[in-house]
Design a protein around this motif. Sequence first.
Motif, PDB file in Angstrom:
ATOM      1  N   ASP A  34     -12.713 -56.369  12.187  1.00 52.10           N
ATOM      2  CA  ASP A  34     -12.513 -57.821  12.263  1.00 52.10           C
ATOM      3  C   ASP A  34     -11.076 -58.186  11.911  1.00 52.10           C
ATOM      4  OD1 ASP A  34     -15.361 -58.302  12.632  1.00 52.10           O
ATOM      5  OD2 ASP A  34     -15.569 -57.887  10.489  1.00 52.10           O
ATOM      6  N   ALA A  35     -10.469 -57.366  11.061  1.00 53.85           N
ATOM      7  CA  ALA A  35      -9.125 -57.636  10.561  1.00 53.85           C
ATOM      8  C   ALA A  35      -8.435 -56.306  10.298  1.00 53.85           C
ATOM      9  CB  ALA A  35      -9.181 -58.460   9.274  1.00 53.85           C
ATOM     10  N   VAL A  36      -7.105 -56.345  10.217  1.00 55.14           N
ATOM     11  CA  VAL A  36      -6.352 -55.145   9.861  1.00 55.14           C
ATOM     12  C   VAL A  36      -5.352 -55.479   8.768  1.00 55.14           C
ATOM     13  CG1 VAL A  36      -6.589 -53.806  11.983  1.00 55.14           C
ATOM     14  CG2 VAL A  36      -4.816 -55.552  11.836  1.00 55.14           C
ATOM     15  N   ALA A  37      -5.177 -54.531   7.854  1.00 53.81           N
ATOM     16  CA  ALA A  37      -4.172 -54.625   6.801  1.00 53.81           C
ATOM     17  C   ALA A  37      -3.051 -53.656   7.125  1.00 53.81           C
ATOM     18  CB  ALA A  37      -4.789 -54.299   5.447  1.00 53.81           C
ATOM     19  N   PHE A  38      -1.838 -54.016   6.755  1.00 55.11           N
ATOM     20  CA  PHE A  38      -0.663 -53.221   7.098  1.00 55.11           C
ATOM     21  C   PHE A  38       0.015 -52.684   5.846  1.00 55.11           C
ATOM     22  CE2 PHE A  38      -1.376 -55.983  10.646  1.00 55.11           C
ATOM     23  CZ  PHE A  38      -1.051 -55.217  11.764  1.00 55.11           C
TER      24      PHE A  38
END
Length: 316
Positions: free
Chosen positions: A87-91
């Motif tokens: 649903d989301a991505v962290a970098f």
Amino acid sequence: MTTPPAASTTPATPTTPAAASPLRIGLLGAGPWARNTHAPALAAHPDAVLTGVWGRRPEAAEALATAHGTRAYAGEAGIDALLEASDAVAFALPPDVQAPLAVRAAEAGCHVLMDKPVATTVEGARAVAEAVAKAEVASVVFCTLRFAPETVAWIAEQAAVGGWFTARAQWLGSLYAAGSASEYADSPWRREKGGLWDVGPHALSVLIPVLGEVTELTARRGPADTTHLILRHGSGASSTVTLGLSAPPAAAGMGIELRGEHGTAEIPGWDGAQPAFRGAVDALAEAVRTGVPHACDARFGLRLTELLAEAERQAG
């Protein structure tokens, strides 16, 4: 003094329906920052599921994924597969690697939790902000002090008090001092861009919500990578900022002090990066659920990049 240009992109107003709980979050990056902060915080978060890890070094991604009981992704196809599963991505990547991947993630319909700075060029940061706005996804930029429980409460309190006359912020690290053994010193982008770009976003992310938008900026170089800023804010207050990563260990430290009608206020300490990152995950989830942009979003990340680029230009 020079007045930095204001962000020209349309404010992001995510209207994506609330994602199912827990939020499925993929991690792009497998270096020390991902290993020490992002992965353990995501894996332990009660309202998030770490869907996988992608890294530029497949062996590092595999090791990090294994340590946290999730799947490793590799190569260009692996990025698309991780986006599809999330649903989301962290970098946890260098800023100019992060920026085009954040655009790609937004275009794939993923919400984005980015590291600071979003990019080291205004063009790169603007592309991210515009992609986020166009895709109507939620975004958060992880400036540590805006999400650590102790400091986020302090910022809100000082903004509510108002009446500030001036402020002094100092963030001096000893990352590049003689004898330093920090694994973060091996970062090529950090060594090239110095304290202005690495710790500058942290200081600005506190001063702006308390004192108002930066309307005038002057920047000068100090010893090694040190940069000194003089800022004028929309409230009429002024501030000075000293940033660097090459101070002698005995001189290193961080502090922000406000002075105004009601006396002085000094920012408190905080309990490390992991609790702050958990707070950033909470902020992203809230923006996804409500459709209300967080104040420290991609558009704010663009504004920080504009200010840092102007400071770099002046300092030479």
